[in-house]
Design an enzyme around this catalytic site. Structure first.
Site, short mmCIF file in Angstrom:
data_model
loop_
_atom_site.label_atom_id
_atom_site.label_comp_id
_atom_site.label_asym_id
_atom_site.label_seq_id
_atom_site.Cartn_x
_atom_site.Cartn_y
_atom_site.Cartn_z
N SER A 23 3.92 1.96 8.51
CA SER A 23 3.75 1.04 7.27
C SER A 23 5.10 0.91 6.59
O SER A 23 5.71 1.79 6.22
CB SER A 23 2.62 1.74 6.45
OG SER A 23 1.17 2.01 6.88
N HIS A 25 0.74 -1.16 0.10
CA HIS A 25 -0.08 -0.06 -0.09
C HIS A 25 0.75 1.12 0.02
O HIS A 25 0.41 2.40 -0.43
CB HIS A 25 -0.98 0.04 1.04
CG HIS A 25 -0.44 0.21 2.73
ND1 HIS A 25 -0.19 -0.78 3.41
CD2 HIS A 25 -0.37 1.53 3.11
CE1 HIS A 25 0.00 -0.21 4.63
NE2 HIS A 25 0.33 1.27 4.46
N ASP A 52 1.48 -7.68 2.17
CA ASP A 52 1.24 -6.29 1.87
C ASP A 52 2.65 -6.07 1.84
O ASP A 52 3.37 -5.16 2.68
CB ASP A 52 0.66 -5.66 2.90
CG ASP A 52 0.35 -4.06 2.83
OD1 ASP A 52 0.76 -3.58 1.75
OD2 ASP A 52 -0.51 -3.60 3.63
#
Length: 721
Positions: A656, A85, A227
């Site tokens: 992240s 992402h 991810d």
């Protein structure tokens, strides 16, 4: 034995009972504040191996990815691992209907196939300097020593430049300084950074792996997504940062992280380094209520509508789906975050806990005869009450009109209008060309005017429902007078008549530009009205904002003093600077009779599969590998294929892509999310419930190797089996 004795004696200072896994710690403070607890919890390397101001350490392999995420260097030749992402916008940038890398994934099988990513930067932190005393000296010399320059980015950048000159720190396009306030501007740190601007996409799994579960599973545990994505840093032939050039070469890095394939188990010590974006741990209860009723309310209410319309349009054809994939994902992320945070703040009674926390400080002030904390507290409460309507309105403008209506971003025409008024033919020609270039950036490959028209109709009407008529931005006077209050008719007129409705319309206008057309253009008027409205809300609470900053500084200083009195280590709120957090891998119980294990496996993907739901499609090759149990060296000891694990580190947005290290400083995973029960963590950390969701590095390597057949990438990594 001597080392153990010293460490055990130090533990009495740091009180493990105070939730040692809470905190986004400054690397410069690790030895003083955290070393003893980290060793006791299981750290098996020296703190100097984690961070050293004078030598190479793990810090030198952790990078700021694109300014909003974290990445880690995993090979000697500049290979960087981050989240899918985080790389999503660049995967989308290179995607088209013919080359749909979002759906199919992308793998560069040679260096020549690696794709340049326009606008992407990767930043290393070279030095972290405590410059508190220097900044305070400069503030005393300031023309307005009682002013607010202590928080001003522009002022602090000048102070940073003075400090660099004094210390002979050279800066240029690629070596930059960042001076930031911490602890409510009670301390200051200067970051010396090296920025690389030639970054190329190396690999990304298909979205059916990288975004498996999509919005349904977002912010949830258990998770089953891979991810991750990979990029490479390029430099000139001398290893120096450079803008993109076909002659640039992969960067020979000074540090990369070794990867451990031995896996994880309950209770294992982990630590994470990254760039957490924002949190607000020093809020009082009134501020928490304000956040719930303004920012979170608007995100929930407005983004929900926007996402519904975008989803409908994206489902109609592949081109629109690719155009709006990154915009949709970005909006959806904090839409669900806002919903979960508000639910958690109520369920976990965070307001009551904040009230208890603030009463402790007020009592401490009474005991010590220091009335400044009570004065700061009363000031903050008063300010929050005064500014509530302005904050509510500002958030409505921001969410509905600035983020939601894309045509708000039409190019500024003031310079052209000024040139026409001055009858300056040279300036008119120059500004005409500038406007053409600005329009190309606005009306780019990822913009669809018909989608914008549909979204804008919904959001402008929603704004009107949320904001009383007498408070709405100025464009509503025209909507009422010329369109009978019909916002849909106004939006249609914008898209049917504006000079910015198409390239042809703009070109025709620029053949003979005139002031009347510019003045009456509806898109131009709307854009100006939105900007003016937003600025008006800022101006309406400027006095409160200035007063708040002063009161908040005093309040945070009091919290620090109280914690120091209790022997509790302290950390500043997150502000996108490099931090470290630590905790143990662990299952948790979100409710009575429920237990979530700390890990997930590929079996869960197969159980969630739904070929009729795009969020839960499973690639045929992944199913084939699962059925054959063809997991290579990446399987768990019992033969199952791990996907994700949960650990009790204190993560937030910006973490992240962060590397998750084991006790020896080896890479075991990549952080990508938090759990739903832990969304209150931006305001109040809960050690029993908050978990960081991480992609197990074994699943990452399995996808690269067995699924993608990109074993050449594995070959350049340092792997411990």
């Amino acid at each position: 034995m001597m080392k153990k004795t010293i460490l055990l004696s130090l533990l009495t200072t740091f009180t493990i009972a105070g939730h040692a896994d809470e905190g986004m710690w400054m690397l410069t403070d690790l030895k003083q504040q955290n070393a003893a607890v980290m060793y006791d919890m299981g750290l098996d390397i020296s703190i100097d191996d984690v961070y050293s101001p004078d030598n190479i350490s793990l810090k030198d392999a952790v990078v700021h990815f694109g300014g909003g995420c974290t990445g880690e260097v995993i090979s000697a030749e500049g290979l960087v691992l981050t989240n899918h992402h985080c790389g999503y916008g660049y995967i989308q940038q290179h995607s088209s209907v013919e080359h749909d890398y979002l759906t199919d994934g992308f793998w560069a099988m040679t260096r020549e196939q690696e794709l340049p990513c326009e606008g992407l930067t990767i930043t290393f932190i070279d030095k972290i300097l405590d410059v508190t005393n220097y900044v305070k000296e400069q503030l005393k010399k300031d023309e307005d020593p009682e002013g607010l320059n202590y928080l001003s980015p522009s002022y602090l950048s000048k102070v940073a430049a003075r400090f660099a000159k004094k210390e002979k720190i050279k800066t240029d396009e690629f070596t930059v300084l960042e001076l930031k306030p911490f602890y409510g501007a009670n301390k200051y740190y200067l970051f010396v950074k090296t920025v690389y601007k030639d970054i190329r996409m190396v690999g990304a799994p298909p979205s059916s792996i990288g975004k498996f579960g999509a919005d349904t599973d977002n912010w949830m545990w258990p998770r089953h997504c891979g991810d991750f994505s990979m990029f490479r840093i390029y430099a000139d032939k001398n290893g120096k940062p450079a803008n993109y050039s076909a002659t640039n070469v992969p960067l020979k890095v000074k540090k990369h992280i070794a990867i451990n394939l031995k896996g994880v188990k309950e209770g294992d010590f982990t630590f994470v380094m990254g760039f957490p974006g924002r949190n607000w741990r020093y809020m009082i209860s009134d501020e928490v209520e304000e956040r719930m009723q303004t920012t979170n309310f608007m995100r929930d209410t407005i983004r929900g509508v926007r996402l519904r319309v975008l989803g409908e349009e994206m489902a109609k054809d592949a081109k629109t789906r690719i155009q709006y994939a990154a915009k949709y994902a970005s909006s959806a992320n904090y839409w669900k975050n806002a919903i979960g945070m508000n639910e958690g703040l109520v369920k976990l009674k965070v307001l009551d806990k904040k009230k208890e926390q603030q009463e402790h400080l007020l009592e401490y002030g009474r005991e010590t005869g220091n009335n400044s904390y009570k004065e700061a507290f009363d000031a903050i409460r008063s300010i929050v009450a005064k500014r509530r309507n302005a904050v509510y309105h500002q958030q409505a403008i921001y969410e509905a009109l600035m983020l939601g209506t894309e045509f708000y971003k039409v190019p500024d025409t003031d310079a052209l209008r000024n040139a026409i008024e001055a009858n300056d033919k040279k300036a008119i020609k120059e500004e005409t060309e500038n406007l053409k270039e600005a329009y190309k950036k606005f009306y780019n490959k990822d913009y669809n005017p018909e989608v914008d028209r549909k979204v804008s109709k919904q959001l402008i009407a929603l704004y009107a429902k949320l904001i009383p008529a007498e408070q709405r931005i100025s464009i509503f006077k025209q909507i009422n007078e010329n369109f009978g209050g019909n916002t849909d008719a106004f939006v249609d007129a914008c898209f049917n008549k504006s000079i910015f409705r198409s390239q042809a319309a703009l070109d025709a206008f620029l053949q003979n530009p005139d002031i009347k057309t510019l003045r009456e253009d509806l898109m131009v008027q709307y854009s100006k009205s939105v900007k003016d409205g937003y600025n008006a809300t800022s101006n309406a609470m400027k006095a409160e904002t200035d007063e708040y900053n002063l009161a908040h500084k005093t309040w945070v200083a009091g919290m620090l003093e109280l914690k120091a009195k209790n022997g509790t280590p302290v950390y500043p709120d997150a502000n996108s600077t490099l931090r470290l957090t630590y905790g143990k891998i662990g299952s948790y119980e979100p409710a009575d009779g429920m237990e979530y294990l700390y890990y997930t496996t590929l079996k869960g993907v197969m159980e969630k599969e739904d070929p009729d739901n795009p969020e839960f499609v499973v690639p045929a090759k992944l199913k084939e590998l699962y059925e054959k149990k063809d997991f290579g060296p990446y399987a768990m000891p019992d033969g199952r294929m791990p996907i994700c694990f949960a650990t009790g580190t204190d993560n937030t947005g910006g973490n992240s892509g962060s590397p998750v290290f084991n006790s020896k400083g080896e890479l075991i995973g990549t952080g990508f999310d938090r759990n739903y029960e832990g969304l209150t963590g931006d305001i109040a950390y809960n050690p029993q419930l908050q978990r960081a969701a991480c992609v197990d590095i074994r699943y990452t390597l399995f996808i690269i190797d067995k699924f993608a057949g990109a074993g050449h990438l594995i070959d350049e990594m340092t792997i411990i089996k």
